[in-house]
Design a protein around this motif. Structure first.
Motif, PDB file in Angstrom:
ATOM      1  N   LYS A   1       0.850  -1.191   0.000  1.00 47.34           N
ATOM      2  CA  LYS A   1       0.000   0.000   0.000  1.00 47.34           C
ATOM      3  C   LYS A   1       0.886   1.242   0.000  1.00 47.34           C
ATOM      4  CE  LYS A   1      -3.469   2.513   2.485  1.00 47.34           C
ATOM      5  NZ  LYS A   1      -4.057   2.819   3.795  1.00 47.34           N
TER       6      LYS A   1
ATOM      7  N   MET B   1     -10.365  -9.828   0.882  1.00 45.68           N
ATOM      8  CA  MET B   1     -11.095 -10.239  -0.317  1.00 45.68           C
ATOM      9  C   MET B   1     -10.123 -10.837  -1.315  1.00 45.68           C
ATOM     10  SD  MET B   1     -13.489  -6.924  -0.804  1.00 45.68           S
ATOM     11  CE  MET B   1     -14.464  -6.271   0.552  1.00 45.68           C
TER      12      MET B   1
ATOM     13  N   LYS C   1      -8.505  -5.454   2.132  1.00 39.12           N
ATOM     14  CA  LYS C   1      -9.446  -4.352   1.968  1.00 39.12           C
ATOM     15  C   LYS C   1     -10.748  -4.702   2.649  1.00 39.12           C
ATOM     16  CE  LYS C   1      -8.410  -2.073  -2.394  1.00 39.12           C
ATOM     17  NZ  LYS C   1      -8.939  -1.747  -3.732  1.00 39.12           N
ATOM     18  N   GLY C   2     -11.418  -3.709   3.109  1.00 38.20           N
ATOM     19  CA  GLY C   2     -12.706  -4.017   3.696  1.00 38.20           C
ATOM     20  C   GLY C   2     -13.398  -2.773   4.197  1.00 38.20           C
ATOM     21  N   VAL C   3     -14.564  -2.982   4.761  1.00 35.77           N
ATOM     22  CA  VAL C   3     -15.382  -1.909   5.301  1.00 35.77           C
ATOM     23  C   VAL C   3     -15.833  -2.354   6.674  1.00 35.77           C
ATOM     24  CG1 VAL C   3     -17.534  -0.635   5.018  1.00 35.77           C
ATOM     25  CG2 VAL C   3     -16.185  -1.258   3.025  1.00 35.77           C
TER      26      VAL C   3
ATOM     27  N   TYR D   1     -13.361   2.621   5.895  1.00 35.95           N
ATOM     28  CA  TYR D   1     -12.730   1.817   4.856  1.00 35.95           C
ATOM     29  C   TYR D   1     -11.328   1.421   5.269  1.00 35.95           C
ATOM     30  CZ  TYR D   1     -16.555   3.526   2.214  1.00 35.95           C
ATOM     31  OH  TYR D   1     -17.815   3.797   1.811  1.00 35.95           O
ATOM     32  N   ARG D   2     -10.898   0.280   4.784  1.00 36.06           N
ATOM     33  CA  ARG D   2      -9.554  -0.142   5.057  1.00 36.06           C
ATOM     34  C   ARG D   2      -8.943  -0.623   3.748  1.00 36.06           C
ATOM     35  NH1 ARG D   2      -8.189  -4.571   5.958  1.00 36.06           N
ATOM     36  NH2 ARG D   2     -10.329  -5.256   6.270  1.00 36.06           N
ATOM     37  N   THR D   3      -7.784  -0.089   3.376  1.00 31.57           N
ATOM     38  CA  THR D   3      -7.096  -0.531   2.180  1.00 31.57           C
ATOM     39  C   THR D   3      -5.645  -0.751   2.521  1.00 31.57           C
ATOM     40  OG1 THR D   3      -8.560   0.760   0.801  1.00 31.57           O
ATOM     41  CG2 THR D   3      -6.522   0.053  -0.201  1.00 31.57           C
TER      42      THR D   3
ATOM     43  N   LEU E   1     -14.921  -0.623  -4.254  1.00 25.00           N
ATOM     44  CA  LEU E   1     -15.035  -0.420  -2.815  1.00 25.00           C
ATOM     45  C   LEU E   1     -15.612   0.980  -2.659  1.00 25.00           C
ATOM     46  CD1 LEU E   1     -14.320  -2.126  -0.325  1.00 25.00           C
ATOM     47  CD2 LEU E   1     -12.301  -0.718  -0.062  1.00 25.00           C
TER      48      LEU E   1
END
Lengths: 342, 342, 342, 342
Positions: free
Chosen positions: A288, C239, C256-258, C279-281, D156
């Motif tokens: 990232k 994911m 990644k996620g929410v 959000y997470r990336t 996303l």
């Protein structure tokens, strides 16, 4: 924290980005904006109402309350404007390429040093999340020894009337290479060709040699049907592909490599040694990246360096190194690809 | 139509593909298969039961009923095997690179000519649907004047112990360039580096200059984390990107370009002329390509040339041109990138 | 280790691949190859000289020395051939789809059980390096709770005259889903359309519902201009994108996620709670995959299961689960997309 | 040409883009900018100094000199604001989705008609170069009969607290479909799931059926690790892939297809007919697209429609058609995927 008063000279292609970033940085106050073109000046002043505007750069330099000056004018004027600004006691952030010749860059670097002023060159790419992440990975030793650096920066580009494709595009990749590799090349060759306008190369290949087997190679091109901005950085243990066209996954770290070991050849009566080459292919890792606009980091680094009285990351010396390479590349092109010792 | 009796010497990496294609071509009869390695020979003979097998290439050459011989052995043996085959009155198809030096290639070419025999070099890529389509487009004049040819052929490659990356990969791109450009370069520079095994370059850059501003540049690399096989062919009117990694859409024709026109600068009292550069961007066209296996065309071309008593597309002279470039590239690398006049 | 004697019935599209893999597996001996088409039989027998050949499958089944039979014939014959083979005491590996209806699949599964024989369905994709790696990741809990499974398998496909796009393509994705998700859906809807031949759907969408908010959705298409084989597997924490078109980097794991959290809204006098979504990336990870041909693992699993007297990974029960879904999908399509309880 | 006086209500996410485009259009004068949020209002007013600002939309509507009002507020307010504006005799451009239910959309459409006012919905995508080029190609008949329309719009995404993924994303694809296909669907099914917040679907699949075998299918998703915006439009003669992520080559036209012909089976004594399916694969064509910002075309279309007293391309009726589909999709989701007749 003290607020730095900053003036920006030049509102052309890049200037407004600098203006916006200094305007939005809390530790700076944008005091002056200057351009010889009245329309540009008006456009900018409408967006950033706090600034004084002028078409005479001397007015900016003469403002005694000003701490720092940002120069975003055509390269031919960098030397003169930077010199006058330094002589007036201002810290200077100047666009890339720093100057049109290394003699000027040396003089300005010495002048800043003598006056105790910060002189910084806007090698923006060095401040991107991608390049800083690559630097971090290389520094950590994860790649092993660097073997080669191969960079391609091509597209159907904006033709410049004053500079060729090397002076236009190479400062990006040379400053990235200078930062990441951290070693000085010992020789250079370059070739190019002029397909559109005589005397203005629109395609060029530049190659740097180092003291050992490390190579760096660059392809610059204003006349490509496709846009490619890709750098391969191969180490003895891992390799990086940096693809600046990718929206987010710009840096990929490949756990790939080749190992050679010398073994006695058992089938050989004369007991010769043969080289066994083994391949290694593992995971790929896409780290990232910090997505902050690089120019924001440029502004912050400039202001911090002033405040902390230290050299910025891309100081005059780094600008000088890049100009020396540009100069050598031009010389090599002019002499049909002759090897230039650095 | 007469059936040609063909013998194949060499069943290594490429040999079985040649064997299969001659075996499946109706105008040929595969009479001999030869390899010093008994296992390979057995594997092949099981798949193609019609062929006689031998581990002695002289037995193949000695078969008076044989019309033609295909040589797919290591490059160091090409000269000797081809010479003996020609002297025995056989037509010869030999793997690329043709020979290890141009003197040998010249001698073989003259020998074939004197004996009235077909001598063909297996520059397979020239026979792909992609390269033939590009040739057709370039021939039609659609691209305008050719400006540059830029080719990248890199991957984490199979290290060869007998030849370097230039002798391994460059025959592909040099033969493609030779076929498509159709003009002879006048000078060459090349550089390379050995990161794995001393004396065996695993990365190399080769550049060709032509009488005018046309350039050709090549990047060959066995030590790249990613596989790239991409050639840019820029013309003054259109441009082609040939990406051999793409499964079907390998050739893209871009209706893109730059035009320079000189106009009187009306704002300039001294009535100077300025160059106006205008960009053109239009549709992209991805032509459908013939998907026949290229080697099938190679076999057919060889057999047809024998039957029609004419030079094949990639004759000895074309093989010689490629060997001269390889030789010059090696010389330039050995001399640190010195310019070699061709 | 005992060597299993294997016979293969069916040498069409897939049969030769099974034959090759059993022929090359050291713990098996390929004893019979059978096809009603004499040409196919001859082609195969030339490549694999050890096998007896016959055009009568009963001859294979009747060979008392044979341990196992592999059935790679059209689906309509699977039931009959498998039944006779099991009744003759042979272990059976049968191509997908297992049978044309679940009643047959149930009967065969019971029959195999009763006779203590191994019955395995060739859901090849379950044995690929990509799918096994995904299973491993999901099993480890790294993804968190599974939220949805979305699969697209489309191309300009080979039209089948006996089965539609669901029976042709869905066994791949349904068996992958069955293996990875490891839970049973509770209901299904499907729709499709026939654009080329009446009664044979060439495009279909299938959707599975689970007891909770988990969804699985599939797009199957023989009439797409582009080839896409992509599966998204979303978890609450990470994911996965599984792109089977990619040559090596088929599996990508996205950090990644929410996350939703409920917080008291401080600006709200009535003290309501509002949902904050964050959000997470993070990094992307591309794991290295086992590149062994999946069919080799199929052969090994079949032989190992026989030897170890255990159920294979894709046993009759797994084949039955897939057939039930295919059957339900067909029923739903025939009834205009009606919800079918499973 | 008369200059239209325009007021914009709503300066949130999309409002500033509308403001900028109307400000830069020569035939409009931006007279009012309105938002309840003072900060937003100030930001906007600094950039566009000509506008009056207010936090009370009634002040805008009350300005008798104003010709037209642009409404870019949350969807829940569209009905009320549009109604008041129309009743005050203003032409209205309203953001998508038009209203929260079809009853409101019908009422507003009738009201505008009765008052002879222009009512336009900002279905921006309809005005992109890509969609207009696709429409042109479809209209020309080049694709043949339309077979299916398959659209995927996933990423996303930004979670909305007031609307679900269907109301957020579907207006784009439904309006594109409505424009390109030009026919009305007869039934709809939709399913979705809520993984983050109860009652707010973050993933949904919507399917439309037409009177014949034509299908339209949509995948909307706020919780995908990758961003995909791809639409397949298959015709009986050619097919289009519209990939909105591609920077320039968004539309690809494939000369690909399948043809079925019924032929008498000569090998069959009973003289049955069999279907022969033949594939066709030709060139791919990537047309150049108009790269004007779509919103500029939106502004121009609105102003032109007012001036020319004609319906705009995306009039109230088109907005109503989209709302009806959204409403039906919601109903189908709420009823577990039930078929809704349209």
């Amino acid at each position: 924290m003290s607020i730095m008063k900053v003036g920006v000279i030049g509102c052309g292609y890049w200037g407004p980005n600098l203006i916006r970033n200094f305007a939005e940085t809390e530790t700076a106050r944008l005091a002056w904006v200057c351009d010889v073109d009245g329309n540009r000046l008006e456009t900018v002043s409408r967006r950033f109402p706090v600034a004084n505007t002028t078409s005479d750069y001397r007015q900016v330099i003469a403002d005694r309350s000003l701490d720092a000056i940002v120069i975003a004018t055509p390269v031919a004027t960098h030397y003169e404007f930077t010199k006058q600004a330094l002589e007036a006691g201002k810290h200077v952030l100047v666009e890339k390429p720093f100057t049109t010749c290394s003699r000027q860059a040396e003089e300005l670097t010495r002048l800043a040093e003598r006056r105790g002023l910060i002189l910084m060159v806007d090698h923006t790419f060095v401040y991107t999340g991608a390049v800083r992440k690559i630097k971090e990975i290389v520094e950590s030793g994860e790649l092993g020894d660097l073997l080669y650096f191969d960079s391609v920066r091509i597209n159907l580009g904006l033709f410049q009337s004053d500079i060729n494709v090397v002076w236009d595009l190479a400062p990006h990749d040379l400053s990235i290479m200078d930062y990441i590799v951290g070693r000085r090349p010992v020789a250079l060759t370059a070739t190019g060709s002029c397909h559109i306008e005589e005397g203005i190369e629109n395609i060029a290949y530049v190659q740097l040699r180092f003291a050992d087997s490390m190579l760096a190679h660059f392809h610059f091109n204003w006349l490509s049907p496709v846009k490619i901005r890709r750098t391969l950085i191969a180490g003895s243990r891992k390799m990086i592909v940096y693809d600046d066209i990718e929206p987010t996954e710009k840096v990929r770290v490949y756990d790939k490599g080749v190992t050679a070991s010398r073994e006695r050849d058992s089938t050989d009566k004369e007991a010769k040694y043969q080289t066994l080459v083994s391949y290694r292919t593992g995971d790929v890792w896409v780290p990232k990246l910090d997505s902050t606009e690089a120019l924001r980091h440029v502004a912050t680094e400039f202001l911090d360096a002033i405040r902390e009285k230290r050299q910025p990351l891309t100081d005059g010396a780094s600008g000088l190194r890049v100009v020396r390479l540009l100069e050598a590349a031009q010389k090599s092109i002019d002499r049909g690809g002759q090897l230039i010792e650095l």
